[in-house]
Design a protein around this motif. Structure first.
Motif, PDB file in Angstrom:
ATOM      1  N   ALA A 253      35.414   5.606  34.907  1.00  0.00           N
ATOM      2  CA  ALA A 253      36.488   4.618  34.792  1.00  0.00           C
ATOM      3  C   ALA A 253      37.228   4.553  36.131  1.00  0.00           C
ATOM      4  O   ALA A 253      37.100   5.450  36.966  1.00  0.00           O
ATOM      5  CB  ALA A 253      37.448   5.022  33.684  1.00  0.00           C
ATOM      6  N   LYS A 254      38.014   3.472  36.295  1.00  0.00           N
ATOM      7  CA  LYS A 254      38.798   3.311  37.527  1.00  0.00           C
ATOM      8  C   LYS A 254      39.786   4.463  37.687  1.00  0.00           C
ATOM      9  O   LYS A 254      40.256   5.012  36.694  1.00  0.00           O
ATOM     10  CB  LYS A 254      39.623   2.027  37.447  1.00  0.00           C
ATOM     11  CG  LYS A 254      38.829   0.787  37.699  1.00  0.00           C
ATOM     12  CD  LYS A 254      39.776  -0.410  37.764  1.00  0.00           C
ATOM     13  CE  LYS A 254      38.961  -1.673  37.916  1.00  0.00           C
ATOM     14  NZ  LYS A 254      39.755  -2.882  37.946  1.00  0.00           N
ATOM     15  N   HIS A 255      40.116   4.764  38.926  1.00  0.00           N
ATOM     16  CA  HIS A 255      41.146   5.783  39.148  1.00  0.00           C
ATOM     17  C   HIS A 255      41.910   5.487  40.432  1.00  0.00           C
ATOM     18  O   HIS A 255      41.303   5.291  41.490  1.00  0.00           O
ATOM     19  CB  HIS A 255      40.512   7.171  39.237  1.00  0.00           C
ATOM     20  CG  HIS A 255      41.510   8.238  39.523  1.00  0.00           C
ATOM     21  ND1 HIS A 255      42.383   8.696  38.566  1.00  0.00           N
ATOM     22  CD2 HIS A 255      41.837   8.899  40.668  1.00  0.00           C
ATOM     23  CE1 HIS A 255      43.180   9.600  39.097  1.00  0.00           C
ATOM     24  NE2 HIS A 255      42.874   9.741  40.372  1.00  0.00           N
ATOM     25  N   THR A 256      43.224   5.454  40.343  1.00  0.00           N
ATOM     26  CA  THR A 256      44.044   5.301  41.544  1.00  0.00           C
ATOM     27  C   THR A 256      44.511   6.690  41.947  1.00  0.00           C
ATOM     28  O   THR A 256      44.985   7.451  41.097  1.00  0.00           O
ATOM     29  CB  THR A 256      45.267   4.409  41.240  1.00  0.00           C
ATOM     30  OG1 THR A 256      44.769   3.212  40.629  1.00  0.00           O
ATOM     31  CG2 THR A 256      46.029   4.054  42.491  1.00  0.00           C
ATOM     32  N   LEU A 257      44.370   7.011  43.231  1.00  0.00           N
ATOM     33  CA  LEU A 257      44.713   8.363  43.686  1.00  0.00           C
ATOM     34  C   LEU A 257      46.192   8.666  43.433  1.00  0.00           C
ATOM     35  O   LEU A 257      47.058   7.844  43.725  1.00  0.00           O
ATOM     36  CB  LEU A 257      44.434   8.508  45.186  1.00  0.00           C
ATOM     37  CG  LEU A 257      42.974   8.468  45.639  1.00  0.00           C
ATOM     38  CD1 LEU A 257      42.887   8.769  47.124  1.00  0.00           C
ATOM     39  CD2 LEU A 257      42.133   9.459  44.856  1.00  0.00           C
TER      40      LEU A 257
END
Ligand SMILES: Nc1ncnc2c1ncn2[C@@H]1O[C@H](COP(=O)(O)OP(=O)(O)O)[C@@H](O)[C@H]1O
Ligand SMILES: [Mg+2]
Length: 343
Positions: A253-257
């Motif tokens: 899945a998407k992940h923002t740092l």
């Protein structure tokens, strides 16, 4: 430019998800010459390091999808000298073959190698995370690496937490990573016997590690190019497994740092570049560094799907700029030599 991918055989590529294929595709699209070889294909011919290569024919129109590119690509076999390439892209799966590195030592000054041989030698197993000198347990989980069974049993008994992770030093793709619980102590000695008494002397160290809470929600794979993060994704374990590796059934899945993950990248980036580890994939759980994958980091194709990006183009841009720097340095030196010669 001409680029040789030192990896697994063409036939073993998974055309849907293979990161190496995405890199190859990008090179062919840019009209670079591309060849593949495996460590077992390396051959010294009349004292010069060669390889039996699978050469990808140039294509007038390169299919846009990886699957049809893989299907339509025309390949031929040819023996080629490695020093004739501009770049060698190391993409062989672990464990690292030390003989392969000995072959490549003879060309390392002529060809730009990603990742550098020195970097691969230093970082080819999970001991590398300990090289970040984290005595305050800020960036890596509390870790023990040993072959001493009594020591390991003692650590498990004395651990405050009931859960710990046990894994082989040289594993990959989640293989052999198990969750142990103090409450099931009766199994642990037998497990240690199994891990430590394997026939392969070099690989039977085990890692005993603090279980990082939150790992059941998945881990984060961050791709780092030249010390800077270029993509990230969350990998979520399947319902019947504690490991997040996609090869072990995890999904992505998407992940923002997070702030902590950005700080981690900043902290480790300079050492990665200094060690010639230009393209790596790190595994992070709860902001802590679990693993630095340097041999054949994957994830590009999954990240491309969830973000609709083409991460490979940044990587090939970087490789091209390195080759250009090398060429300019060479030209400058030739000019200066001529100047002196003609004085
Ligand atoms: N200390 C840990 N705490 C919790 N989960 C872990 C820990 N170490 C590994 N895991 C789980 O197992 C997976 C594989 O472990 P990793 O050390 O990355 O080995 P591999 O090289 O096999 O990918 C991780 O992605 C994570 O899901
Ligand atoms: Mg991993």
């Amino acid at each position: 430019m001409n680029i040789c991918f030192l990896m697994y055989p063409w036939e073993e590529i998974d055309p849907e998800n293979d990161t190496s294929l995405a890199l190859i595709h990008e090179c062919v699209k840019r009209n670079h010459g591309v060849a593949l070889c495996t460590p077992a294909n390396l051959t010294i011919r009349n004292s010069v390091t060669n390889a039996f290569c699978t050469v990808i024919g140039r294509m007038e129109k390169v299919p846009g999808s990886l699957k049809s590119f893989y299907k339509k690509a025309e390949i031929r076999e040819e023996m080629l000298p490695l020093a004739g390439f501009d770049v060698i892209f190391m993409r062989a799966n672990p464990p690292l073959d030390p003989i392969m590195l000995n072959f490549l030592d003879s060309v390392k000054d002529d060809v730009f190698i990603v990742n550098s041989l020195q970097g691969l030698r230093e970082a080819n197993n999970k001991l590398y995370t300990a090289a970040f000198g984290d005595s305050h347990d800020n960036i890596i989980p509390v870790t023990h690496v040993s072959k001493n069974k009594n020591y390991l049993v003692k650590q498990i008994k004395e651990s405050k937490s009931d859960k710990m992770i046990l894994k082989p030093l040289n594993g990959f793709g989640g293989s052999g990573v198990i969750l142990i619980e103090k409450s099931a102590m009766s199994n642990i000695k037998s497990l240690l016997d199994f891990y430590i008494s394997s026939s392969d002397e070099s690989s039977n160290y085990v890692i005993l590690q603090e279980y990082i809470e939150g790992a059941d929600q998945g881990d984060v794979r961050i791709l780092i190019l030249n010390g800077e993060p270029i993509g990230a994704m969350r990998r979520i374990p399947g319902s019947d497994d504690h490991r997040s590796n996609v090869s072990a059934g995890g999904s992505v899945a998407k992940h923002t740092l997070t702030k902590q993950e950005k700080a981690l990248c900043k902290q480790i980036g300079p050492k990665l570049v200094k060690d010639g580890l230009y393209f790596v994939g790190i595994d992070v759980i709860g902001g802590k560094l679990v693993e630095v994958n340097v041999m054949s980091p994957g994830g590009i194709t999954y990240m491309n799907k969830v973000y609709k990006t083409k991460i490979q183009s940044k990587i090939i841009d970087f490789v091209e700029s390195k080759v250009m720097d090398k060429l300019q340095a060479f030209n400058k030196r030739s000019r200066l030599r001529n100047e002196v010669e003609n004085a």
